[in-house]
Scaffold this motif. Structure first.
Motif, PDB file in Angstrom:
ATOM      1  N   TYR A  43       1.147  -0.685   0.084  1.00 37.95           N
ATOM      2  CA  TYR A  43       0.209   0.157   0.102  1.00 37.95           C
ATOM      3  C   TYR A  43       1.247   0.926   0.040  1.00 37.95           C
ATOM      4  CZ  TYR A  43       0.262   1.288   5.045  1.00 37.95           C
ATOM      5  OH  TYR A  43       0.415   1.795   6.143  1.00 37.95           O
ATOM      6  N   ARG A  51       1.138   1.639  -3.495  1.00 34.82           N
ATOM      7  CA  ARG A  51       0.073   1.905  -4.285  1.00 34.82           C
ATOM      8  C   ARG A  51       0.001   3.801  -3.894  1.00 34.82           C
ATOM      9  NH1 ARG A  51      -6.099   0.101  -2.052  1.00 34.82           N
ATOM     10  NH2 ARG A  51      -7.709   2.023  -3.374  1.00 34.82           N
ATOM     11  N   CYS A  52       0.414   4.481  -2.597  1.00 36.35           N
ATOM     12  CA  CYS A  52       0.728   5.556  -2.339  1.00 36.35           C
ATOM     13  C   CYS A  52       1.023   6.394  -3.211  1.00 36.35           C
ATOM     14  CB  CYS A  52       0.894   5.454  -0.617  1.00 36.35           C
ATOM     15  SG  CYS A  52      -0.426   5.394   0.179  1.00 36.35           S
ATOM     16  N   TYR A  53       2.561   5.886  -3.582  1.00 37.73           N
ATOM     17  CA  TYR A  53       2.891   6.769  -4.240  1.00 37.73           C
ATOM     18  C   TYR A  53       2.615   6.747  -5.675  1.00 37.73           C
ATOM     19  CZ  TYR A  53       7.786   7.934  -7.284  1.00 37.73           C
ATOM     20  OH  TYR A  53       9.095   7.985  -7.763  1.00 37.73           O
ATOM     21  N   GLU A  97      -0.406   6.451  -6.341  1.00 38.31           N
ATOM     22  CA  GLU A  97      -1.666   7.191  -6.851  1.00 38.31           C
ATOM     23  C   GLU A  97      -2.125   8.483  -6.452  1.00 38.31           C
ATOM     24  OE1 GLU A  97      -5.506   5.028  -4.091  1.00 38.31           O
ATOM     25  OE2 GLU A  97      -3.800   5.648  -2.981  1.00 38.31           O
ATOM     26  N   LYS A  98      -0.433   9.298  -6.112  1.00 36.96           N
ATOM     27  CA  LYS A  98      -0.151  10.501  -6.112  1.00 36.96           C
ATOM     28  C   LYS A  98       0.735  10.830  -7.178  1.00 36.96           C
ATOM     29  CE  LYS A  98       0.067  14.676  -4.038  1.00 36.96           C
ATOM     30  NZ  LYS A  98      -0.901  15.648  -3.840  1.00 36.96           N
ATOM     31  N   TYR A 156      -3.148   2.452   6.129  1.00 39.68           N
ATOM     32  CA  TYR A 156      -2.955   2.719   5.109  1.00 39.68           C
ATOM     33  C   TYR A 156      -4.600   4.716   4.778  1.00 39.68           C
ATOM     34  CZ  TYR A 156      -5.056   3.428  -0.210  1.00 39.68           C
ATOM     35  OH  TYR A 156      -5.738   4.255  -1.609  1.00 39.68           O
ATOM     36  N   THR A 176      -5.274   7.778   3.768  1.00 42.42           N
ATOM     37  CA  THR A 176      -5.118   8.010   2.718  1.00 42.42           C
ATOM     38  C   THR A 176      -6.692   8.904   2.669  1.00 42.42           C
ATOM     39  OG1 THR A 176      -5.546   6.408   1.322  1.00 42.42           O
ATOM     40  CG2 THR A 176      -3.333   7.183   1.930  1.00 42.42           C
ATOM     41  N   ASN A 184      -1.352  11.302   2.370  1.00 43.39           N
ATOM     42  CA  ASN A 184      -1.500  10.255   1.981  1.00 43.39           C
ATOM     43  C   ASN A 184       0.798  10.066   2.600  1.00 43.39           C
ATOM     44  OD1 ASN A 184       0.655   8.935  -0.915  1.00 43.39           O
ATOM     45  ND2 ASN A 184      -1.465   9.173  -1.758  1.00 43.39           N
TER      46      ASN A 184
END
Length: 406
Positions: free
Chosen positions: A16, A19-21, A23-24, A306, A309, A314
């Protein structure tokens, strides 16, 4: 992109954060792993490099320094997904920084007081935090086990890093012990596995899973608290290797009251000890004295973190703002409600025993719920198949659970 990201680990936490990286910033993170895990093996939003040597400090440092060359002159945010790699980062801080890595972890001396359970309980027994009654047993000595307990008790390793490297039949992450005879038997099992450090014997705080709480904190590089969540857990994982991890939680929800007071205590504690980086608190509300007891602190973001977020925070973006752009925002206490669930709705309906909590979770489930592992932009077919199997496996795991709900 004027910076890169390297995540140490291949578990759900590592997934995750990648995933955060993505997504942003829309960029694939690079992961450095000891061995493949399905959370990250079957993914189209990240890249993984494996190196068997990174489970040692020298091997980790060598691998990290070699990988940094691939990023050229870019700064690279270094993120750990577990205690072992966080420890390695802290111990090799100067070499990693000189190579161009940026990160936010406490110094080794402070990290030790949080990572090792005995150090944690002894160091902070007179702090602002409320802690459970705790005794210790040294597996390296022939001493007798104290009989000064009321059962049940919790038994767990003080040295999680050493314990995680062991493999033996009957190994659990945490043991709930119902009698003195069972305590002796379990201690002997752990000693015979090769574990040589201390064991924690702790008062079991009564109450079902809805008495558990999760708090995620971020302290900037100048050691000021910038973010704090406080979430009531409705259900934890019940398998022997995962118990203690939240399966369902709701941020901004607390049936017992006292949110402002416990958040004040957590903020004061972190700033008093000079903490920096992400931290996750595991707590349990004790109705016997109306206090939130801190069970442990993870010196990193947790497996379930997570959910922040969805509250506009984030984690990778927070690290970038602080470490790359020198512009760390002050988010304060995150009070909005959000539901995180690793498990399907059927598990919530059947296994959450707190009716009011269950009703709240199901109502939020209809509107929006988060699962850190489910990402619609991660379209790898094998991943989708893995997640489907995992969803179905949850029904079996809870039906045959090692950890039973009170």
């Amino acid at each position: 992109m004027d910076f890169g990201v390297l995540i140490a680990g291949t578990d759900a936490n590592a997934y995750y954060m990648a995933r955060c990286y993505y997504e942003k910033f829309g960029v694939k993170a690079l992961l450095l792993g000891h061995s493949p895990l399905p959370y990250t093996t079957y993914s189209s939003i990240l890249t993984v490099k494996y190196d068997k040597s990174i489970w040692t400090q020298s091997g980790f440092l060598s691998a990290a320094l070699n990988i940094k060359k691939e990023f050229g002159d870019k700064k690279v945010i270094l993120i750990s997904s577990n205690e072992t790699y966080a420890d390695f980062i802290s111990k090799n801080k100067e070499e990693l920084k000189n190579a161009g890595y940026v990160f936010n972890y406490p110094d080794t001396s402070l990290l030790k007081t949080l990572m090792f359970k005995e150090d944690f309980y002894k160091t902070y027994e007179n702090s602002i935090l409320d802690l459970p009654k705790t005794e210790y047993f040294d597996c390296s000595s022939p001493s007798e086990v104290s009989k000064d307990f009321s059962f049940p008790v919790i038994l767990k390793p003080s040295n999680v890093i050493e314990y995680n490297h062991l493999s033996f039949a009957g190994k659990n992450k945490i043991y709930k012990i119902e009698s003195y005879e069972e305590l002796i038997k379990t201690i002997e099992l752990i000693k015979n596995s090769g574990y040589k450090d201390k064991l924690i014997i702790q008062d079991f705080i009564p109450g079902d899973d809805s008495y558990l709480f999760d708090a995620v904190a971020y302290c900037s590089k100048d050691k000021k608290l910038k973010l704090l969540s406080f979430a009531q857990i409705g259900l934890q994982e019940h398998s022997k290797n995962m118990v203690g991890n939240a399966a369902v939680l709701i941020n901004g929800y607390n049936q017992f009251g006292g949110t402002d007071e416990i958040c004040r205590k957590l903020k004061t504690f972190l700033e008093d000890i000079g903490y920096c980086g992400f931290a996750e608190f595991d707590l349990k509300y004790d109705y016997r004295d109306n206090k939130f007891k801190v069970l442990e602190i993870n010196a990193r973001q947790g497996r379930s973190s997570y959910y922040i977020t969805a509250l506009g925070c984030n984690p990778v973006s927070i690290l970038a703002d602080d470490l790359i752009f020198d512009n760390c925002k002050d988010y304060g206490v995150l009070k909005d409600e959000v539901l995180l669930s690793f498990v399907p709705k059927g598990i919530i309906k059947k296994y959450i025993v707190n009716k009011d909590y269950k009703d709240k979770a199901l109502a939020l489930y209809k509107k929006q719920h988060l699962n850190p592992l489910v990402f619609n932009k991660d379209r790898d077919f094998k991943r989708k198949l893995y997640l489907l199997k995992k969803k179905l496996r949850y029904y079996k795991e809870y039906k045959n659970a090692y950890w039973k709900v009170d």
